[in-house]
Design an enzyme around this catalytic site. Sequence first.
Site, PDB file in Angstrom:
ATOM      1  N   SER A  81       1.071  -1.108  -0.009  1.00 42.24           N
ATOM      2  CA  SER A  81       0.060  -0.038   0.172  1.00 42.24           C
ATOM      3  C   SER A  81       0.740   1.366   0.075  1.00 42.24           C
ATOM      4  O   SER A  81       2.114   1.010   0.278  1.00 42.24           O
ATOM      5  CB  SER A  81      -0.844   0.028   1.265  1.00 42.24           C
ATOM      6  OG  SER A  81      -0.079  -0.122   2.399  1.00 42.24           O
TER       7      SER A  81
ATOM      8  N   ILE B 185       3.392   4.347  -0.269  1.00 44.08           N
ATOM      9  CA  ILE B 185       4.346   4.789  -1.089  1.00 44.08           C
ATOM     10  C   ILE B 185       4.831   3.518  -1.959  1.00 44.08           C
ATOM     11  O   ILE B 185       5.277   3.513  -3.159  1.00 44.08           O
ATOM     12  CB  ILE B 185       5.465   5.335  -0.411  1.00 44.08           C
ATOM     13  CG1 ILE B 185       4.989   6.766  -0.018  1.00 44.08           C
ATOM     14  CG2 ILE B 185       6.809   5.514  -1.074  1.00 44.08           C
ATOM     15  CD1 ILE B 185       5.897   7.565   0.949  1.00 44.08           C
TER      16      ILE B 185
ATOM     17  N   SER C 142      12.112   9.940   6.515  1.00 43.80           N
ATOM     18  CA  SER C 142      10.999  10.972   6.757  1.00 43.80           C
ATOM     19  C   SER C 142      11.681  12.265   6.987  1.00 43.80           C
ATOM     20  O   SER C 142      12.824  12.257   7.389  1.00 43.80           O
ATOM     21  CB  SER C 142      10.142  10.573   7.947  1.00 43.80           C
ATOM     22  OG  SER C 142       9.121  11.702   8.022  1.00 43.80           O
TER      23      SER C 142
ATOM     24  N   TYR D 194       8.271   8.013  16.399  1.00 44.09           N
ATOM     25  CA  TYR D 194       8.293   7.495  14.907  1.00 44.09           C
ATOM     26  C   TYR D 194       9.364   8.658  14.647  1.00 44.09           C
ATOM     27  O   TYR D 194      10.646   7.977  13.692  1.00 44.09           O
ATOM     28  CB  TYR D 194       7.120   8.222  14.176  1.00 44.09           C
ATOM     29  CG  TYR D 194       7.242   8.285  12.735  1.00 44.09           C
ATOM     30  CD1 TYR D 194       7.092   7.287  12.103  1.00 44.09           C
ATOM     31  CD2 TYR D 194       7.297   9.518  12.090  1.00 44.09           C
ATOM     32  CE1 TYR D 194       7.087   7.268  10.632  1.00 44.09           C
ATOM     33  CE2 TYR D 194       7.571   9.512  10.665  1.00 44.09           C
ATOM     34  CZ  TYR D 194       7.396   8.499   9.929  1.00 44.09           C
ATOM     35  OH  TYR D 194       7.377   8.455   8.750  1.00 44.09           O
TER      36      TYR D 194
ATOM     37  N   LYS E 250      13.205   7.229  13.005  1.00 48.07           N
ATOM     38  CA  LYS E 250      13.709   7.973  11.612  1.00 48.07           C
ATOM     39  C   LYS E 250      15.042   8.326  12.005  1.00 48.07           C
ATOM     40  O   LYS E 250      15.940   8.362  10.970  1.00 48.07           O
ATOM     41  CB  LYS E 250      12.383   8.426  11.118  1.00 48.07           C
ATOM     42  CG  LYS E 250      11.386   8.082  10.773  1.00 48.07           C
ATOM     43  CD  LYS E 250      11.575   6.828   9.600  1.00 48.07           C
ATOM     44  CE  LYS E 250      10.060   6.386   9.130  1.00 48.07           C
ATOM     45  NZ  LYS E 250      10.376   5.546   8.213  1.00 48.07           N
TER      46      LYS E 250
END
Length: 264
Positions: free
Chosen positions: A16, A18, A141, A154, A158
Amino acid sequence: MKGNTNKIIWLTGASSGIGEALAYELSHKGYKLIISARNEKQLILVKEKCKYPENVAVLPLDLAGFSTVGNGVKIAIAIYGRIDILINNAGISQRSLIMETGLEVYEKLIIVNYLGTVALTKEVLPHFISKKSGQFVTVTSLMGKFGSPYRSGYCAAKHALHGFFDVLRMEHDKDGIDVTLVCPGFVQTKVAINALIGDGSSQNRNDTATEQGMPAEIFARKMIRAIEQKKYEVYIGGKEIKGIYLKRFFPNLLHKIVLRSQYR
């Protein structure tokens, strides 16, 4: 097909968002693909929608299962005889305040977004070294470059990816291995809907910024150009990209801007 039929790309998180958009664009350009995610049925649907499904192999993979990653790499190499590019795209997001977030949520974010990616990369690395070529492409990100409320775990995972892959690039430059770090801004996917909240359940609603973000297919095309040019690091998005430069030169100003917007 023409141009890229000699390149073998292994793409994680391909069911799903990207990853799905990348699968369609890469197939259209003639790359041979191995697509992975946990949901095998959805992977098969993605394969069937690719321009050249006969050159797309489905390989279910759960990055949280470290013990199975090694065997997954052996299977992936055996499909076409080699891997030329590994795109580390799989991951999950978060939307919860630090005070409301259980430690198990942070653990899951680190396991999937960071350690799972590291485990897979380490298993592929000897293959790249043996053939003196290979490219690791890791989707991080903009939150891997600066922080934002509701995304503490998150952001941490990252940021960690940047540290790891910057060092990998340095250590294995002598082996002909390239590393490309891709930092998306807001992209129209289900990342916010599937994001974890404080108790570990899904948010189950979208963010305004995500809804208004870059269409996934446009993002995929820009990302593929960066991969083909073997960029070290690339930022893809809208005005949120300015946060990279504000963080570097005017961190206090970025702090105030993010607090005002809350990036919800």
